[in-house]
Design a protein around this motif. Structure first.
Motif, PDB file in Angstrom:
ATOM      1  N   SER A 105      40.500  44.867  38.591  1.00  0.00           N
ATOM      2  CA  SER A 105      40.748  43.161  38.454  1.00  0.00           C
ATOM      3  C   SER A 105      41.428  42.415  39.479  1.00  0.00           C
ATOM      4  O   SER A 105      40.918  41.538  39.531  1.00  0.00           O
ATOM      5  CB  SER A 105      42.297  43.986  37.864  1.00  0.00           C
ATOM      6  OG  SER A 105      42.598  45.118  36.487  1.00  0.00           O
ATOM      7  N   GLU A 106      41.752  42.926  40.844  1.00  0.00           N
ATOM      8  CA  GLU A 106      41.503  42.392  41.690  1.00  0.00           C
ATOM      9  C   GLU A 106      39.537  41.708  42.458  1.00  0.00           C
ATOM     10  O   GLU A 106      40.309  40.231  43.059  1.00  0.00           O
ATOM     11  CB  GLU A 106      41.667  43.067  43.216  1.00  0.00           C
ATOM     12  CG  GLU A 106      43.317  44.106  43.131  1.00  0.00           C
ATOM     13  CD  GLU A 106      43.415  44.786  44.445  1.00  0.00           C
ATOM     14  OE1 GLU A 106      42.291  45.545  44.938  1.00  0.00           O
ATOM     15  OE2 GLU A 106      44.276  45.662  44.748  1.00  0.00           O
ATOM     16  N   LEU A 107      39.368  42.212  42.033  1.00  0.00           N
ATOM     17  CA  LEU A 107      38.316  41.545  41.689  1.00  0.00           C
ATOM     18  C   LEU A 107      38.096  40.948  41.259  1.00  0.00           C
ATOM     19  O   LEU A 107      37.534  39.635  41.618  1.00  0.00           O
ATOM     20  CB  LEU A 107      37.024  43.009  42.113  1.00  0.00           C
ATOM     21  CG  LEU A 107      35.135  42.160  41.865  1.00  0.00           C
ATOM     22  CD1 LEU A 107      35.102  41.544  43.644  1.00  0.00           C
ATOM     23  CD2 LEU A 107      34.246  43.302  41.686  1.00  0.00           C
ATOM     24  N   TYR A 108      37.970  41.086  39.994  1.00  0.00           N
ATOM     25  CA  TYR A 108      38.030  39.531  39.352  1.00  0.00           C
ATOM     26  C   TYR A 108      38.604  38.299  39.348  1.00  0.00           C
ATOM     27  O   TYR A 108      38.360  37.344  38.916  1.00  0.00           O
ATOM     28  CB  TYR A 108      38.671  40.523  37.356  1.00  0.00           C
ATOM     29  CG  TYR A 108      36.789  40.184  36.639  1.00  0.00           C
ATOM     30  CD1 TYR A 108      35.859  39.485  36.063  1.00  0.00           C
ATOM     31  CD2 TYR A 108      36.428  41.832  36.647  1.00  0.00           C
ATOM     32  CE1 TYR A 108      34.740  39.904  36.175  1.00  0.00           C
ATOM     33  CE2 TYR A 108      35.165  42.346  35.933  1.00  0.00           C
ATOM     34  CZ  TYR A 108      34.883  40.984  35.782  1.00  0.00           C
ATOM     35  OH  TYR A 108      32.952  41.721  35.207  1.00  0.00           O
ATOM     36  N   GLU A 109      40.482  38.657  40.159  1.00  0.00           N
ATOM     37  CA  GLU A 109      41.290  37.390  40.612  1.00  0.00           C
ATOM     38  C   GLU A 109      40.278  37.019  41.241  1.00  0.00           C
ATOM     39  O   GLU A 109      40.443  35.293  41.484  1.00  0.00           O
ATOM     40  CB  GLU A 109      42.183  38.718  40.876  1.00  0.00           C
ATOM     41  CG  GLU A 109      42.897  38.908  40.001  1.00  0.00           C
ATOM     42  CD  GLU A 109      44.238  39.317  40.205  1.00  0.00           C
ATOM     43  OE1 GLU A 109      44.569  39.681  41.672  1.00  0.00           O
ATOM     44  OE2 GLU A 109      45.193  39.901  39.698  1.00  0.00           O
ATOM     45  N   LYS A 110      40.154  37.453  42.279  1.00  0.00           N
ATOM     46  CA  LYS A 110      39.060  36.607  43.995  1.00  0.00           C
ATOM     47  C   LYS A 110      37.659  36.115  43.599  1.00  0.00           C
ATOM     48  O   LYS A 110      37.466  34.700  43.791  1.00  0.00           O
ATOM     49  CB  LYS A 110      38.639  38.091  44.909  1.00  0.00           C
ATOM     50  CG  LYS A 110      39.565  38.616  45.299  1.00  0.00           C
ATOM     51  CD  LYS A 110      39.142  39.822  46.196  1.00  0.00           C
ATOM     52  CE  LYS A 110      40.045  40.120  47.548  1.00  0.00           C
ATOM     53  NZ  LYS A 110      39.722  41.164  48.183  1.00  0.00           N
ATOM     54  N   ILE A 111      36.932  36.799  42.205  1.00  0.00           N
ATOM     55  CA  ILE A 111      36.300  35.668  41.829  1.00  0.00           C
ATOM     56  C   ILE A 111      36.708  34.387  41.422  1.00  0.00           C
ATOM     57  O   ILE A 111      36.039  33.394  41.474  1.00  0.00           O
ATOM     58  CB  ILE A 111      35.181  36.244  40.548  1.00  0.00           C
ATOM     59  CG1 ILE A 111      34.380  37.482  41.193  1.00  0.00           C
ATOM     60  CG2 ILE A 111      34.206  35.365  39.950  1.00  0.00           C
ATOM     61  CD1 ILE A 111      33.544  38.289  40.474  1.00  0.00           C
ATOM     62  N   GLU A 112      37.979  34.094  40.405  1.00  0.00           N
ATOM     63  CA  GLU A 112      38.082  33.307  39.448  1.00  0.00           C
ATOM     64  C   GLU A 112      38.151  32.403  41.076  1.00  0.00           C
ATOM     65  O   GLU A 112      38.491  31.444  40.784  1.00  0.00           O
ATOM     66  CB  GLU A 112      39.236  33.769  39.067  1.00  0.00           C
ATOM     67  CG  GLU A 112      38.728  34.784  37.807  1.00  0.00           C
ATOM     68  CD  GLU A 112      39.812  35.163  36.765  1.00  0.00           C
ATOM     69  OE1 GLU A 112      41.078  34.646  37.454  1.00  0.00           O
ATOM     70  OE2 GLU A 112      39.688  35.401  35.615  1.00  0.00           O
ATOM     71  N   GLU A 113      39.105  33.052  42.206  1.00  0.00           N
ATOM     72  CA  GLU A 113      39.792  31.670  42.817  1.00  0.00           C
ATOM     73  C   GLU A 113      38.724  31.251  43.276  1.00  0.00           C
ATOM     74  O   GLU A 113      38.119  30.219  43.645  1.00  0.00           O
ATOM     75  CB  GLU A 113      40.030  32.859  43.925  1.00  0.00           C
ATOM     76  CG  GLU A 113      41.833  33.161  43.054  1.00  0.00           C
ATOM     77  CD  GLU A 113      43.098  34.037  44.880  1.00  0.00           C
ATOM     78  OE1 GLU A 113      41.901  34.678  45.881  1.00  0.00           O
ATOM     79  OE2 GLU A 113      43.457  34.865  44.158  1.00  0.00           O
ATOM     80  N   LEU A 114      37.781  31.811  43.707  1.00  0.00           N
ATOM     81  CA  LEU A 114      36.263  31.390  44.288  1.00  0.00           C
ATOM     82  C   LEU A 114      35.849  30.089  43.556  1.00  0.00           C
ATOM     83  O   LEU A 114      35.120  29.049  44.017  1.00  0.00           O
ATOM     84  CB  LEU A 114      35.094  32.423  44.697  1.00  0.00           C
ATOM     85  CG  LEU A 114      35.446  32.901  45.945  1.00  0.00           C
ATOM     86  CD1 LEU A 114      34.212  34.359  46.313  1.00  0.00           C
ATOM     87  CD2 LEU A 114      35.760  32.783  47.179  1.00  0.00           C
TER      88      LEU A 114
END
Length: 259
Positions: A105-114
């Motif tokens: 979940s954290e990884l997907y949040e970071k991808i969305e931020e990028l």
């Protein structure tokens, strides 16, 4: 006692999902989620743990039967012990699954931020380029687009070409005035076999140095080592006897009047 379960939701690119779906079907799964669940279990060694629990239950039952010497056993007591053993085995792996889910979940949040940052950067860059183009158009002199390019002078064209041969300017009405003007502006005027050749001084210096270093009298090899204009001048000078190949020194030489 019912096993506590949690749901993991992940988003995948369409091509990745299609590949998972194809693999699941080949392996006999009707749902991709079942296939993914078994993949996670295998990765975490969960299937092996279930087998270990099954064997443990069998051992406990056999042990109790041996102690009692009968088939009468305290089922509730055995179930309590089994439940405790199962929880001891499952709890660490449940925690790992929870951690894995949290990290995904954290990884997907970071991808969305990028993705958002990239979109913002691209939009800002497009705006900056548009503003720059508008500024250039606004401050460009109005007459600039209508201004005709300045015609180059004869000496400027000579510097670009290196040499001008008289046979190339036959169309000029007054060739004498043309070559005389070039002479006044600093060009070297050679009279080779009855033809005038105007040569830029810098081009002439480079030409002489290059010719004097040619190691061969072979015309084909010389052509490869010189530019087209240099070779054309070389050929004219050679045919007029103004340069010659010194066989004893294996080098080309200019006659004194050209040196």
């Amino acid at each position: 006692m019912a096993r506590k379960e949690r749901v993991i939701a992940i988003r995948l690119p369409s091509d990745v999902y299609r590949e998972l779906e194809q693999r699941a079907r080949r392996l006999g799964y009707s749902l991709v989620s079942d296939y993914l669940r078994d993949l996670i279990y295998r990765e975490l060694g969960y299937k092996e743990k279930e087998e270990a629990v099954r064997k443990l239950v069998e051992e406990l039952v056999e042990k109790k039967l041996a102690e009692k010497g009968t088939t009468e056993i305290d089922v509730d007591k055995i179930l309590s012990k089994i439940e405790k053993k199962i929880q001891d085995i499952i709890n660490p792996w449940t925690a790992k699954i929870d951690q894995l889910s949290m990290r995904i979940s954290e990884l997907y949040e970071k991808i969305e931020e990028l993705e958002e940052k990239v979109k913002s950067f691209e939009a800002a860059e497009a705006t900056r380029r548009e503003q720059y183009a508008q500024a250039v158009a606004r401050y460009r002199p109005q007459s600039e687009s209508r201004r005709e390019p300045r015609r180059r002078t004869a000496i400027e064209r000579l510097r670009e070409q290196g040499a001008v041969f008289e046979h190339d300017v036959q169309w000029l009405r007054d060739r004498d005035a043309f070559f005389e003007r070039l002479r006044r502006e600093g060009a070297i005027i050679l009279n080779v076999g009855g033809e005038r050749i105007a040569v830029d001084p810098e081009f002439w210096r480079n030409f002489k140095e290059k010719v004097e270093q040619l190691p061969t009298p072979n015309d084909d090899e010389v052509r490869v080592l010189l530019t087209d204009t240099q070779y054309q001048l070389f050929k004219k000078l050679k045919e007029s006897g103004m340069i010659y190949f010194d066989a004893s020194k294996r080098a080309w030489r200019f006659v004194e009047e050209l040196a």
